[in-house]
Design a protein around this motif. Structure first.
Motif, PDB file in Angstrom:
ATOM      1  N   ASP A   1       0.889  -1.165   0.000  1.00  0.00           N
ATOM      2  CA  ASP A   1       0.000   0.000   0.000  1.00  0.00           C
ATOM      3  C   ASP A   1       0.923   1.209   0.000  1.00  0.00           C
ATOM      4  OD1 ASP A   1      -2.819   1.103   2.107  1.00  0.00           O
ATOM      5  OD2 ASP A   1      -1.941   1.902   0.267  1.00  0.00           O
TER       6      ASP A   1
ATOM      7  N   VAL B   1      -8.004  18.292  -9.455  1.00  0.00           N
ATOM      8  CA  VAL B   1      -7.442  16.940  -9.375  1.00  0.00           C
ATOM      9  C   VAL B   1      -8.262  15.983 -10.221  1.00  0.00           C
ATOM     10  CG1 VAL B   1      -6.706  15.074  -7.853  1.00  0.00           C
ATOM     11  CG2 VAL B   1      -6.755  17.425  -7.004  1.00  0.00           C
ATOM     12  N   GLY B   2      -7.565  15.149 -10.972  1.00  0.00           N
ATOM     13  CA  GLY B   2      -8.239  14.104 -11.746  1.00  0.00           C
ATOM     14  C   GLY B   2      -7.575  12.773 -11.420  1.00  0.00           C
ATOM     15  N   SER B   3      -8.332  11.687 -11.556  1.00  0.00           N
ATOM     16  CA  SER B   3      -7.742  10.383 -11.238  1.00  0.00           C
ATOM     17  C   SER B   3      -8.103   9.338 -12.276  1.00  0.00           C
ATOM     18  CB  SER B   3      -8.210   9.930  -9.860  1.00  0.00           C
ATOM     19  OG  SER B   3      -9.589   9.593  -9.887  1.00  0.00           O
TER      20      SER B   3
ATOM     21  N   HIS C   1       1.655  18.428 -11.086  1.00  0.00           N
ATOM     22  CA  HIS C   1       2.401  17.231 -10.713  1.00  0.00           C
ATOM     23  C   HIS C   1       1.479  16.022 -10.735  1.00  0.00           C
ATOM     24  CE1 HIS C   1       0.685  18.236  -6.743  1.00  0.00           C
ATOM     25  NE2 HIS C   1       0.862  16.987  -6.414  1.00  0.00           N
TER      26      HIS C   1
ATOM     27  N   HIS D   1      -0.870   5.848  -6.397  1.00  0.00           N
ATOM     28  CA  HIS D   1      -1.113   5.018  -5.216  1.00  0.00           C
ATOM     29  C   HIS D   1      -1.278   3.587  -5.697  1.00  0.00           C
ATOM     30  CE1 HIS D   1      -4.066   3.839  -1.741  1.00  0.00           C
ATOM     31  NE2 HIS D   1      -2.858   3.353  -1.550  1.00  0.00           N
TER      32      HIS D   1
ATOM     33  N   LYS E   1      -1.719  -0.576  -4.677  1.00  0.00           N
ATOM     34  CA  LYS E   1      -2.142  -1.499  -3.628  1.00  0.00           C
ATOM     35  C   LYS E   1      -2.087  -2.916  -4.198  1.00  0.00           C
ATOM     36  CE  LYS E   1      -5.428  -0.881   0.091  1.00  0.00           C
ATOM     37  NZ  LYS E   1      -6.654  -0.282   0.550  1.00  0.00           N
TER      38      LYS E   1
ATOM     39  N   ILE F   1      -2.642  -7.032  -2.825  1.00  0.00           N
ATOM     40  CA  ILE F   1      -2.914  -7.973  -1.742  1.00  0.00           C
ATOM     41  C   ILE F   1      -2.507  -9.358  -2.218  1.00  0.00           C
ATOM     42  CG2 ILE F   1      -4.667  -8.879  -0.160  1.00  0.00           C
ATOM     43  CD1 ILE F   1      -6.290  -6.291  -0.896  1.00  0.00           C
TER      44      ILE F   1
ATOM     45  N   TYR G   1      -5.148  -9.359  -5.818  1.00  0.00           N
ATOM     46  CA  TYR G   1      -5.839  -8.175  -6.323  1.00  0.00           C
ATOM     47  C   TYR G   1      -4.916  -6.981  -6.196  1.00  0.00           C
ATOM     48  CZ  TYR G   1      -9.432  -4.599  -6.930  1.00  0.00           C
ATOM     49  OH  TYR G   1     -10.165  -3.526  -7.386  1.00  0.00           O
TER      50      TYR G   1
ATOM     51  N   PHE H   1      -3.054  10.219  -9.772  1.00  0.00           N
ATOM     52  CA  PHE H   1      -3.712  11.477  -9.427  1.00  0.00           C
ATOM     53  C   PHE H   1      -2.967  12.611 -10.113  1.00  0.00           C
ATOM     54  CE2 PHE H   1      -6.463   9.631  -6.340  1.00  0.00           C
ATOM     55  CZ  PHE H   1      -5.731   8.603  -5.761  1.00  0.00           C
TER      56      PHE H   1
ATOM     57  N   TYR I   1      -2.628  16.617 -10.715  1.00  0.00           N
ATOM     58  CA  TYR I   1      -2.955  17.924 -10.151  1.00  0.00           C
ATOM     59  C   TYR I   1      -2.620  18.994 -11.190  1.00  0.00           C
ATOM     60  CZ  TYR I   1      -2.750  15.475  -5.652  1.00  0.00           C
ATOM     61  OH  TYR I   1      -2.954  14.606  -4.618  1.00  0.00           O
TER      62      TYR I   1
END
Lengths: 188, 105
Positions: B34, B50-52, B83, B87, B89, B91, B95, B101, B103
């Motif tokens: 994580d 912000v867009g993701s 910038h 993130h 992740k 497991i 998964y 992200f 900006y």
């Protein structure tokens, strides 16, 4: 002489361990089991005037009659009472989104929307739009026990988008906590 | 015999994590990852929007999504990128998600 290693004994259980472990980890990382951990629901960024908060996309709003789907994210700030709500509306029809009405019980908030772009995705159209609204008004509409209803007005009429109660309980609780966090960080 | 079985089980878990869903990360954990990290920064000023975008992978068998900078910027109407962070992740390789992200203004 008795069989020392019967079928389904300790050897079999140990063999199953690497398969059970991922399932256990998946369950433990499930948001439902983590008592309202909002750290995964938003990100924050320091700005010259204060802090920007981006609430990650919330899914689950849909209209089964028109087979429409609605996903939105929110950008808000600690230094001003403004929230930018960007959303993707998926629908099979060609239409022009006009405005959005957020309904929570007796409270309503109507805002005009501006189209960012339209794209075709499989058999539906994706309408990506943006709107600006007062953050405090938006926060007042968020109650985990009262599912939010979204009405999208377009040239083709009104689309009513709802979310499942259980899903909203989780999302609404996270949103409520995030807005409380932002309010606590708001500059006076 | 028990030790042998434990070693086989640990090896299977290791192989599942390394051959399963995998995503780019500066520091990976075989059991759980994580991590938030930077992707790029520009000399543009202003990061009020912000867009993701996100991609997801299941067991390294099926992976879908769009986490391109272009798509994330477009989703927020960003034309000047300040910038980009991400993130990730994972497991146990079962998964994995990778979210970008963007900006900007």
């Amino acid at each position: 002489m008795a069989n020392k290693n019967p079928k389904g004994g300790p050897r079999a259980r140990l063999f199953l361990l690497p398969f059970c472990l991922p399932l256990l980890l998946l369950c433990l990382s499930s948001p439902q089991l983590c008592a309202q951990d909002i750290s995964d629901s938003y990100i924050s960024s320091i700005q010259p005037q204060g802090t920007l908060y981006f609430i990650k996309p919330i899914k689950g709003f849909e209209n089964k009659d028109t087979d429409s789907e609605f996903i939105f994210d929110i950008t808000t700030y600690s230094y001003k009472d403004t929230a930018i709500l960007n959303f993707s509306f998926y629908d099979e029809r060609v239409l022009t989104p006009d405005s959005l009405v957020l309904v929570s019980g007796e409270n309503r908030l109507a805002v005009p929307v501006k189209k960012l772009f339209v794209e075709s995705e499989k058999s539906v159209w994706e309408y990506r739009c943006t709107t600006v609204l007062p953050a405090s008004r938006l926060a007042s509409l968020v109650h985990p026990q009262l599912p939010l209803i979204i009405l999208l007005k377009s040239d083709k009429g009104l689309v009513r988008l709802t979310i499942k109660d259980r899903k909203w309980e989780k999302e609404g609780a996270a949103l409520e906590k995030i807005f409380a966090l932002i309010a606590m960080n708001r500059k006076e | 015999m028990k030790i042998k079985t434990l070693i086989v089980a640990a090896g299977a878990a290791f192989m599942l994590s390394s051959c399963g869903a995998a995503v780019m990360t500066p520091a990976a954990g075989y059991l759980y990852t994580d991590v938030k990290a930077p992707l790029t920064a520009t000399s543009n000023s202003g990061s009020g929007k912000v867009g993701s975008g996100e991609i997801a992978s299941i067991l390294g068998i099926v992976a879908t999504g769009d986490a391109s900078i272009e798509s994330a910027a477009k989703s927020a109407g960003i034309t000047k990128i300040h910038h980009v962070d991400y993130h990730t992740k994972n497991i146990l390789g079962v998964y994995a998600t990778w979210t970008v992200f963007v900006y900007g203004e």
